[in-house]
Design an enzyme around this catalytic site. Structure first.
Site, PDB file in Angstrom:
ATOM      1  N   ASN A   1      46.816  48.578  34.434  1.00  0.00           N
ATOM      2  CA  ASN A   1      45.860  49.591  34.883  1.00  0.00           C
ATOM      3  C   ASN A   1      46.458  50.304  36.097  1.00  0.00           C
ATOM      4  OD1 ASN A   1      43.863  48.755  32.983  1.00  0.00           O
ATOM      5  ND2 ASN A   1      43.328  47.071  34.336  1.00  0.00           N
TER       6      ASN A   1
ATOM      7  N   HIS B   1      50.221  44.873  38.658  1.00  0.00           N
ATOM      8  CA  HIS B   1      50.158  43.642  37.887  1.00  0.00           C
ATOM      9  C   HIS B   1      50.043  43.946  36.402  1.00  0.00           C
ATOM     10  CE1 HIS B   1      46.056  44.664  39.208  1.00  0.00           C
ATOM     11  NE2 HIS B   1      45.587  44.016  38.147  1.00  0.00           N
TER      12      HIS B   1
ATOM     13  N   HIS C   1      48.634  42.544  32.897  1.00  0.00           N
ATOM     14  CA  HIS C   1      47.717  41.606  32.246  1.00  0.00           C
ATOM     15  C   HIS C   1      48.329  41.178  30.914  1.00  0.00           C
ATOM     16  CE1 HIS C   1      44.022  42.622  34.653  1.00  0.00           C
ATOM     17  NE2 HIS C   1      44.708  43.744  34.844  1.00  0.00           N
TER      18      HIS C   1
END
Length: 112
Positions: free
Chosen positions: A85, A98, A100
């Site tokens: 994101n 990050h 996921h």
């Protein structure tokens, strides 16, 4: 870059269920999982998002994706989704880049 919860996890100031780590990244279970397997892979180097990633981070970004696949296999996933994101409107809530890794159940498309 502002201090984040991920910076504190890297420094071991906040506990996390760490599944993998090396000199460039860390992978740990998400505290708010959206599937039976939900792991976050983060760079140790502070980087807010893909939008702010410098061109010289290409090697690190590739490393994160390869380690995401490593963790997925480690978790015995045959299929999984990787998500990054970028920005608040896209759902980024922690402004430390990050990846996921989400799996362990059928995942619908388009996502939420």
């Amino acid at each position: 870059m502002a201090e984040t919860i991920f910076s504190k996890i890297i420094r071991r100031e906040i506990p996390a269920d760490i599944l993998y780590e090396d000199e460039r990244c860390l992978a740990f279970r998400d505290v708010n999982p959206q599937a039976p397997v939900h792991v976050l892979v983060i760079p140790r180097e502070p980087m807010e998002s893909l939008a702010t990633a410098p061109a010289e981070a290409a090697g690190l970004l590739g490393h994160l994706l390869l380690k995401a696949a490593h963790v997925a296999r480690q978790e015995k996933l045959e299929s999984w989704r990787t998500v990054i994101n970028t920005g608040a409107e896209a759902g980024q809530t922690v402004f430390h880049l990050h990846v996921h890794v989400i799996g362990g159940r059928p995942l619908a498309w388009p996502p939420g």
